[in-house]
Design a protein around this motif. Structure first.
Motif, PDB file in Angstrom:
ATOM      1  N   ALA A 183     -57.083 -86.335  57.991  1.00 22.84           N
ATOM      2  CA  ALA A 183     -57.765 -87.446  58.658  1.00 22.84           C
ATOM      3  C   ALA A 183     -56.984 -87.875  59.890  1.00 22.84           C
ATOM      4  N   GLY A 184     -57.700 -88.117  60.980  1.00 19.97           N
ATOM      5  CA  GLY A 184     -57.083 -88.619  62.192  1.00 19.97           C
ATOM      6  C   GLY A 184     -56.935 -90.128  62.142  1.00 19.97           C
ATOM      7  N   GLU A 185     -56.317 -90.690  63.190  1.00 16.85           N
ATOM      8  CA  GLU A 185     -56.069 -92.133  63.199  1.00 16.85           C
ATOM      9  C   GLU A 185     -57.372 -92.928  63.293  1.00 16.85           C
ATOM     10  N   LEU A 186     -58.327 -92.436  64.060  1.00 17.62           N
ATOM     11  CA  LEU A 186     -59.612 -93.134  64.135  1.00 17.62           C
ATOM     12  C   LEU A 186     -60.347 -93.068  62.800  1.00 17.62           C
ATOM     13  N   GLN A 187     -60.258 -91.937  62.139  1.00 18.49           N
ATOM     14  CA  GLN A 187     -60.881 -91.824  60.813  1.00 18.49           C
ATOM     15  C   GLN A 187     -60.219 -92.758  59.810  1.00 18.49           C
ATOM     16  N   LEU A 188     -58.906 -92.902  59.912  1.00 14.15           N
ATOM     17  CA  LEU A 188     -58.220 -93.847  59.025  1.00 14.15           C
ATOM     18  C   LEU A 188     -58.722 -95.266  59.246  1.00 14.15           C
ATOM     19  N   PHE A 189     -58.923 -95.609  60.509  1.00 19.53           N
ATOM     20  CA  PHE A 189     -59.365 -96.966  60.826  1.00 19.53           C
ATOM     21  C   PHE A 189     -60.792 -97.214  60.349  1.00 19.53           C
ATOM     22  N   PHE A 190     -61.699 -96.298  60.672  1.00 22.32           N
ATOM     23  CA  PHE A 190     -63.107 -96.523  60.359  1.00 22.32           C
ATOM     24  C   PHE A 190     -63.454 -96.249  58.893  1.00 22.32           C
ATOM     25  N   LEU A 191     -62.822 -95.233  58.300  1.00 25.38           N
ATOM     26  CA  LEU A 191     -63.191 -94.835  56.947  1.00 25.38           C
ATOM     27  C   LEU A 191     -62.308 -95.429  55.867  1.00 25.38           C
ATOM     28  N   MET A 192     -61.108 -95.894  56.253  1.00 23.71           N
ATOM     29  CA  MET A 192     -60.199 -96.470  55.262  1.00 23.71           C
ATOM     30  C   MET A 192     -59.906 -97.940  55.549  1.00 23.71           C
ATOM     31  N   GLY A 193     -59.524 -98.224  56.786  1.00 25.44           N
ATOM     32  CA  GLY A 193     -59.107 -99.581  57.113  1.00 25.44           C
ATOM     33  C   GLY A 193     -60.232-100.599  57.006  1.00 25.44           C
TER      34      GLY A 193
END
Length: 279
Positions: A183-193
């Motif tokens: 997972a990339g940083e944007l994916q971490l933000f949108f899908l996890m954060g």
């Protein structure tokens, strides 16, 4: 007996807190003559004490009909309030969420200083920064426009502080596992954060709605044209001689805030608890 006594005392305080709301609800269905008879010692020259009744003696829908059908100015300023509130909340989501996520999850030089700056700005009342905001908005030619109220509200610090507390609670192990899976940083933000911090986001938006819907100082300072006024500026301008219409308009202005508060009450309580926790 202790439980009964505690419940009775709590109910008394609940009724005292609800008294202004009950006043608005009952007064919305009272005629002007009946309202004046009750509160003449307050708004007139009558002697004695003001009073109130649990139910109107002669119920009427006159003020409600007048508000809904014969008051275009009320609806114009109602939608001004809606537009201002929605734009501010949308901007806070657009800029506040990434700011809170960055402060909570990344280490970089000056992060602690920036966070402390947010705290300091959050503690400052509007009266302290009013002159500086006025000068900046004047230089940007935004005075007497809707943007004069919306732009400072978008970059309010309290929603960032509140969302920061929830983003800090996201377990590092979950994020590390997601990074290992590619997972990339944007994916971490949108899908996890965002999903894991949804309680903080919703509580921040509930508080922002209540603040923006009821704010009066910012529109009063930055807006001069009456067609740009929000509902909070319109209500004090209503003629006091028509007390029933004033009460009915106040109740209509209260309803959106009450509905938002009740729908987000659980998230709001979680947000208040999180904001009280020391780092």
């Amino acid at each position: 007996m202790r439980r009964v006594f505690g419940t009775a005392v709590s109910m008394v305080f609940v009724l005292l807190c609800l008294a202004p709301v009950l006043f608005l609800v009952i007064g919305s269905f009272m005629g002007n003559d009946e309202i004046y008879r009750h509160i003449a010692p307050v708004i007139g020259n009558a002697e004695g004490y003001a009073g109130w009744t649990p139910l109107p003696m002669y119920p009427t829908f006159q003020h409600l009909v007048e508000l809904l059908l014969d008051s275009p100015e009320f609806f114009h300023m109602f939608w001004n309030s809606v537009k201002t509130t929605v734009c501010i909340m949308g901007g806070q989501l657009l800029f506040g969420m990434p700011a809170a996520w960055g402060l909570a999850r990344y280490s970089f030089p000056g992060r602690r200083l920036i966070y402390m700056l947010y705290i300091v700005l959050m503690m400052m009342p509007f009266q302290v920064v009013m002159l500086s905001e006025y000068l900046v908005l004047d230089r940007l030619s935004l005075l007497d426009t809707a943007g004069a109220v919306i732009l400072p509200g978008i970059f309010a610090t309290f929603p960032v502080f509140l969302m920061y507390r929830f983003f800090r609670g996201v377990p590092d192990s979950i994020l590390e596992a997601a990074r290992i899976d590619g997972a990339g940083e944007l994916q971490l933000f949108f899908l996890m954060g965002i999903p894991l911090g949804s309680s903080g986001i919703i509580s921040a938006m509930v508080l922002s709605f209540l603040e923006c819907w009821n704010m009066i100082e910012q529109p009063m300072v930055f807006l001069k044209t009456k067609s740009l006024w929000t509902l909070s500026l319109y209500l004090p301008e209503i003629n006091g001689s028509n007390a029933g219409f004033c009460i009915c308009a106040s109740f209509a202005a209260l309803l959106p805030a009450a509905l938002v508060f009740l729908s987000g009450q659980d998230y709001l309580e979680a947000g208040i608890v999180a904001s009280a926790v020391k780092e």
